[in-house]
Design a protein around this motif. Sequence first.
Motif, PDB file in Angstrom:
ATOM      1  N   THR A 152       0.974  -1.142  -0.246  1.00  0.00           N
ATOM      2  CA  THR A 152       0.003  -0.062  -0.121  1.00  0.00           C
ATOM      3  C   THR A 152       0.756   1.174  -0.143  1.00  0.00           C
ATOM      4  OG1 THR A 152      -0.184   0.128   2.263  1.00  0.00           O
ATOM      5  CG2 THR A 152      -1.800  -1.368   1.243  1.00  0.00           C
ATOM      6  N   ASN A 154       0.008   5.863   0.227  1.00  0.00           N
ATOM      7  CA  ASN A 154      -0.856   6.779   0.647  1.00  0.00           C
ATOM      8  C   ASN A 154      -0.586   8.143   0.231  1.00  0.00           C
ATOM      9  OD1 ASN A 154      -3.820   5.705   1.256  1.00  0.00           O
ATOM     10  ND2 ASN A 154      -2.117   4.469   2.329  1.00  0.00           N
ATOM     11  N   TYR A 171      -5.283   9.522  -0.671  1.00  0.00           N
ATOM     12  CA  TYR A 171      -5.580   8.780  -1.987  1.00  0.00           C
ATOM     13  C   TYR A 171      -4.591   7.648  -1.916  1.00  0.00           C
ATOM     14  CZ  TYR A 171      -6.392   7.982  -7.026  1.00  0.00           C
ATOM     15  OH  TYR A 171      -6.896   7.375  -7.920  1.00  0.00           O
ATOM     16  N   PHE A 173      -2.699   4.247  -3.593  1.00  0.00           N
ATOM     17  CA  PHE A 173      -1.963   3.650  -4.816  1.00  0.00           C
ATOM     18  C   PHE A 173      -1.589   2.106  -4.324  1.00  0.00           C
ATOM     19  CE2 PHE A 173      -0.902   7.965  -4.027  1.00  0.00           C
ATOM     20  CZ  PHE A 173      -1.024   8.717  -5.668  1.00  0.00           C
ATOM     21  N   ALA A 177      -5.224   1.046  -4.880  1.00  0.00           N
ATOM     22  CA  ALA A 177      -5.261   2.317  -5.884  1.00  0.00           C
ATOM     23  C   ALA A 177      -6.663   2.851  -5.951  1.00  0.00           C
ATOM     24  CB  ALA A 177      -4.912   1.664  -7.306  1.00  0.00           C
ATOM     25  N   ASP A 178      -6.841   3.935  -6.250  1.00  0.00           N
ATOM     26  CA  ASP A 178      -7.956   4.781  -6.184  1.00  0.00           C
ATOM     27  C   ASP A 178      -8.892   4.738  -4.810  1.00  0.00           C
ATOM     28  OD1 ASP A 178      -7.222   5.389  -8.839  1.00  0.00           O
ATOM     29  OD2 ASP A 178      -8.404   3.536  -9.451  1.00  0.00           O
ATOM     30  N   ASP A 179      -8.379   4.310  -3.747  1.00  0.00           N
ATOM     31  CA  ASP A 179      -9.130   4.419  -2.454  1.00  0.00           C
ATOM     32  C   ASP A 179      -8.991   5.716  -1.910  1.00  0.00           C
ATOM     33  OD1 ASP A 179      -9.578   1.692  -2.711  1.00  0.00           O
ATOM     34  OD2 ASP A 179      -8.509   1.245  -0.846  1.00  0.00           O
ATOM     35  N   LEU A 180     -10.093   6.279  -1.378  1.00  0.00           N
ATOM     36  CA  LEU A 180     -10.226   7.814  -1.150  1.00  0.00           C
ATOM     37  C   LEU A 180     -10.749   7.672   0.389  1.00  0.00           C
ATOM     38  CD1 LEU A 180      -9.988  10.794  -1.757  1.00  0.00           C
ATOM     39  CD2 LEU A 180     -12.280  10.639  -2.536  1.00  0.00           C
ATOM     40  N   ASP A 203     -13.949   5.696   0.375  1.00  0.00           N
ATOM     41  CA  ASP A 203     -14.512   5.035  -0.754  1.00  0.00           C
ATOM     42  C   ASP A 203     -13.421   3.913  -1.095  1.00  0.00           C
ATOM     43  OD1 ASP A 203     -15.852   3.845  -2.850  1.00  0.00           O
ATOM     44  OD2 ASP A 203     -16.082   5.733  -4.080  1.00  0.00           O
ATOM     45  N   THR A 204     -13.770   2.534  -0.738  1.00  0.00           N
ATOM     46  CA  THR A 204     -12.487   1.717  -0.945  1.00  0.00           C
ATOM     47  C   THR A 204     -13.033   0.518  -1.849  1.00  0.00           C
ATOM     48  OG1 THR A 204     -12.967   0.430   1.006  1.00  0.00           O
ATOM     49  CG2 THR A 204     -11.853   2.359   1.259  1.00  0.00           C
ATOM     50  N   GLU A 205     -12.094  -0.149  -2.529  1.00  0.00           N
ATOM     51  CA  GLU A 205     -12.415  -1.425  -3.498  1.00  0.00           C
ATOM     52  C   GLU A 205     -12.592  -2.452  -2.386  1.00  0.00           C
ATOM     53  OE1 GLU A 205     -10.404  -4.191  -6.822  1.00  0.00           O
ATOM     54  OE2 GLU A 205      -9.208  -2.513  -5.888  1.00  0.00           O
TER      55      GLU A 205
END
Length: 235
Positions: A152, A154, A171, A173, A177-180, A203-205
């Motif tokens: 991870t 960030n 944010y 990576f 990736a793309d987690d906010l 907002d996570t995968e």
Amino acid sequence: MIVIAAGLLLSAGAGAQQAARAVSQANFNLSAGHAEADDLTLDELAVEANLPLGAYFGLGAGIRRQWVEVSADSGAGTDADVLGGEVGLFARDPGRGVLGLEYGRSERSPETGEDLEAETYRGVFALYDQAFDLILSRADTEYDDDRPTLHTANAELASYGGPNIRIAAAYGFLDVADDLDVTLAYQPDFTGNVLAFELGYADTEADGEVYSGRVVYYFGAPRSLISRYREQLLP
């Protein structure tokens, strides 16, 4: 990043006579939090301590207990208790930023199935501006079963709307990736500057949208929130 970090440490050494210590004084805090997503809820109790080690270094340590409840139809496993903790060594110039390394360990005990242990190695680098903090972190988490290592990274930017309001956005990576993640922290004057409230949205995968809240009680002398983050707490 290595060049910038080295410059930070050299600058801290050159200005040691004017700069405060990496951790202004020993401090600790107690927090309670709650988070909810579509398929799970999480409750947490945690305690954290930060200690000065001379003029340039600080030692941070924390321990937390989590209770995770999973929806019956989610397919995401079972309810579990999680016990974890971290310890880290950091160098900081309160007027410029932080450089540090941290080790963490956790054990997840599900209601059914075997316990899962994990170890996390994390590096962090932060820069302070007048009203902004830029924090970059990189971590690897290794598990004791056959699942792959979690990589991870960030990037977080935080801004202060006065001495007692902090708004941060992070944010992700690599494997996140793309987690906010967005957090608002507020320390009201009527609490005597020892109690802070936090609201979060992520907002996570892995878990989808997560809404969270946390209350933190800081023991010791009252301080503004910005001074806590830059002179006492370690990232």
